[in-house]
Write a protein that holds these residues in place. Structure first.
Motif, PDB file in Angstrom:
ATOM      1  N   ASP A 244     -68.422 -43.449  -2.813  1.00 39.38           N
ATOM      2  CA  ASP A 244     -67.848 -44.858  -2.703  1.00 39.38           C
ATOM      3  C   ASP A 244     -66.254 -44.920  -2.419  1.00 39.38           C
ATOM      4  N   VAL A 245     -65.574 -43.716  -2.597  1.00 34.01           N
ATOM      5  CA  VAL A 245     -64.008 -43.671  -2.401  1.00 34.01           C
ATOM      6  C   VAL A 245     -63.880 -43.546  -0.966  1.00 34.01           C
ATOM      7  N   TYR A 246     -64.625 -43.355   0.012  1.00 29.62           N
ATOM      8  CA  TYR A 246     -64.483 -43.643   1.325  1.00 29.62           C
ATOM      9  C   TYR A 246     -64.392 -45.014   1.749  1.00 29.62           C
ATOM     10  N   TYR A 247     -64.888 -45.848   1.140  1.00 32.80           N
ATOM     11  CA  TYR A 247     -65.173 -47.295   1.331  1.00 32.80           C
ATOM     12  C   TYR A 247     -63.962 -48.370   0.663  1.00 32.80           C
ATOM     13  N   LYS A 248     -63.102 -47.570  -0.567  1.00 35.75           N
ATOM     14  CA  LYS A 248     -62.289 -48.288  -1.060  1.00 35.75           C
ATOM     15  C   LYS A 248     -61.015 -47.964  -0.556  1.00 35.75           C
ATOM     16  N   ARG A 249     -60.076 -48.735  -0.961  1.00 34.99           N
ATOM     17  CA  ARG A 249     -58.503 -48.699  -0.444  1.00 34.99           C
ATOM     18  C   ARG A 249     -57.935 -47.505  -1.660  1.00 34.99           C
ATOM     19  N   GLN A 250     -57.426 -46.595  -0.999  1.00 36.34           N
ATOM     20  CA  GLN A 250     -56.844 -45.355  -1.777  1.00 36.34           C
ATOM     21  C   GLN A 250     -55.334 -45.516  -1.785  1.00 36.34           C
ATOM     22  N   LEU A 251     -54.518 -44.877  -2.840  1.00 35.71           N
ATOM     23  CA  LEU A 251     -53.208 -44.950  -2.707  1.00 35.71           C
ATOM     24  C   LEU A 251     -52.736 -43.605  -2.095  1.00 35.71           C
ATOM     25  N   SER A 252     -51.661 -43.854  -1.298  1.00 28.50           N
ATOM     26  CA  SER A 252     -51.107 -42.542  -0.349  1.00 28.50           C
ATOM     27  C   SER A 252     -49.840 -42.117  -1.080  1.00 28.50           C
ATOM     28  N   MET A 253     -49.911 -40.743  -1.411  1.00 26.69           N
ATOM     29  CA  MET A 253     -48.626 -39.971  -1.824  1.00 26.69           C
ATOM     30  C   MET A 253     -48.036 -39.451  -0.762  1.00 26.69           C
ATOM     31  N   TYR A 254     -46.555 -39.726  -0.634  1.00 23.29           N
ATOM     32  CA  TYR A 254     -45.667 -39.124   0.124  1.00 23.29           C
ATOM     33  C   TYR A 254     -44.955 -37.868  -0.439  1.00 23.29           C
ATOM     34  N   SER A 255     -44.710 -37.109   0.252  1.00 23.91           N
ATOM     35  CA  SER A 255     -44.021 -35.907  -0.085  1.00 23.91           C
ATOM     36  C   SER A 255     -43.018 -35.339   0.902  1.00 23.91           C
ATOM     37  N   PHE A 256     -41.559 -35.373   0.689  1.00 26.48           N
ATOM     38  CA  PHE A 256     -40.588 -34.834   1.492  1.00 26.48           C
ATOM     39  C   PHE A 256     -40.178 -33.362   0.919  1.00 26.48           C
TER      40      PHE A 256
END
Length: 483
Positions: free
Chosen positions: A324-336
């Motif tokens: 189900d995770v692939y069909y839900k909106r996920q939170l993106s984490m950015y790393s610099f």
């Protein structure tokens, strides 16, 4: 009565265990003494008085010279030179039946060469003293005696020289090689020198390939895993795991055009493209040479530092195996990532997409935080190496920030930024990001922070800075306005 029997049994068991333990320790110490050629105990010889005639300093010198010899053959030759074979008369046996008696045909004498008053002299010793001084066993001595009796020369070391007839059939070897060649690999795009090394997918390994070989060749003679692994390691230059997924578009274009021109036989155009491609690679190599020189200079000069910076691939949370995770909106984490080339220290500025974007404002904010909090105060000159991303590094905002740091803040005397040829921007940041296992089970942001902290322990662990990008930009803007 029963209690006394139990006590006797327990004492007998304890004595037996103690005796066995002592025997094991004796065997271990014996093997250690044999392996290192350590000196033994005093022979206590009353006839020759060996240890009284040879001082402890001389015995140490003899053993040191013996251990310094190269190889077993030299040691055997040296020991045999100190042994003399003397023939003796047959002695009458005390047994009734002389046919069952074992008669000694030879007798050995032993000596050692010591130095006294700058003169070398030979001192006769007994058998026990000979074994003790050179740290050898009785079995070793019997082996030398047997060789002298039969051949009259020192024995040679025959270990590793066996001419076994159990060789692998050439047809089976070709079958294994063809099976390994059937796996499609790819070469490293970022290798600095020309290499023929290929990379197979990271989910493969030698054991899986061996099982696939057995499944495909059930009717053939059985081949053990060690044989398959030996051929894989000696006949091929293959590793597992793709080094990078993106390649240079210019190099890919040349490969496609060169393939078509070879098919057409157009050598003139092919030579022209080859010259342009070599020039393209020379320019990319210049970037790596500059970065290498900057790394060496930053280790020598306390007033100079070089850094590499880059954004990491976005990580989506939660990172779990549920469909189900692939069909839900996920939170993106950015790393610099900011990597110091001098001491290999590495800093990760990490934040979720709800706090900011991945633009030039964020880049200069992180640079400002690094310069004011983590850069050594003795540094006067800074070199920055990064890719040519227009929205992040190669833009007016970054150049203006560099000008502000040098001429307005006067934090540094000079800042030099170097951009590589497009497609050839393999930095230390990519190595750091390759150490992070992106398949780890993660659900919330703090688990991502913890994963970064434990991904590298040597030479220094990653330092993770959990930033609220809005607050960081606000502080930078206030400082900029006050200046």
């Amino acid at each position: 009565m029963s209690d006394s029997n139990e006590e006797n049994n327990n004492s007998f068991v304890n004595k037996t265990k103690k005796r066995k333990k002592t025997g094991r320790m004796r065997e271990v110490m014996k093997k250690m003494r044999v392996a290192t050629h350590e000196p033994g105990n005093d022979c206590r010889c009353k006839r020759l008085k060996c240890f009284d005639r040879i001082s402890s300093k001389q015995r140490v010198k003899l053993l040191k010279d013996f251990n310094s010899m190269k190889g077993t053959d030299d040691q055997n030759l040296y020991l045999c030179g100190l042994m003399n074979v003397c023939s003796i008369k047959r002695r009458r046996s005390r047994k009734i039946d002389e046919m069952d008696a074992n008669f000694h045909q030879t007798h050995f004498t032993y000596k050692v060469r010591v130095i006294e008053n700058d003169d070398t002299k030979e001192v006769p010793v007994c058998c026990k003293a000979f074994l003790s001084i050179f740290g050898i066993t009785k079995g070793k001595l019997e082996h030398l005696q047997k060789s002298l009796k039969i051949t009259g020369t020192a024995p040679s070391d025959k270990r590793g020289k066996s001419n076994s007839n159990k060789r692998l059939d050439i047809n089976i070897k070709n079958l294994i090689c063809n099976h390994i060649k059937s796996f499609k690999g790819r070469s490293s795009h970022y290798s600095l020198n020309d290499t023929i090394k290929e990379y197979l997918p990271e989910d493969l390994n030698i054991k899986k390939m061996y099982k696939l070989y057995l499944d495909a060749n059930e009717s053939q003679n059985h081949v053990c895993y060690e044989t398959y692994r030996t051929i894989f390691n000696t006949e091929f230059n293959i590793s597992f795991g793709y080094p990078r997924t993106d390649t240079c578009s210019t190099c890919d274009e040349f490969t496609i055009k060169a393939k078509a021109l070879r098919a057409e036989g157009n050598t003139v155009e092919l030579n022209r493209l080859s010259i342009l491609n070599n020039l393209h690679k020379k320019k990319s190599q210049t970037f790596y040479d500059r970065k290498k020189n900057a790394r060496m200079k930053s280790k020598r000069d306390v007033e100079f530092q070089a850094i590499a910076m880059d954004y990491q691939k976005n990580v989506s949370l939660p990172n779990i195996t549920t469909n189900d995770v692939y069909y839900k909106r996920q939170l993106s984490m950015y790393s610099f990532n900011v990597h110091a080339l001098g001491d290999a220290s590495s800093y990760f500025y990490t934040y979720p997409e709800t706090c900011g974007r991945k633009g030039s404002d964020e880049v200069v904010s992180f640079l400002f935080h690094y310069l004011t909090n983590h850069l050594d105060s003795r540094i006067k000159h800074l070199e920055i190496y990064c890719d040519s991303a227009g929205g992040q590094n190669k833009n007016y905002t970054v150049i203006r920030f560099i000008h502000f740091v040098v001429h307005k803040m006067k934090l540094l005397d000079s800042i030099k930024i170097t951009y590589p040829v497009r497609g050839h921007s393999y930095l230390e940041c990519d190595k750091n990001m390759g150490l992070i296992n992106l398949k780890t089970h993660m659900e919330v942001p703090y688990q991502w922070y913890d994963l970064l902290r434990v991904s590298r322990q040597r030479p220094k662990p990653f330092e993770v800075i959990e930033v609220g990008i809005g607050e960081l930009i606000r502080k930078f803007s206030e400082f900029f306005q006050n200046q």
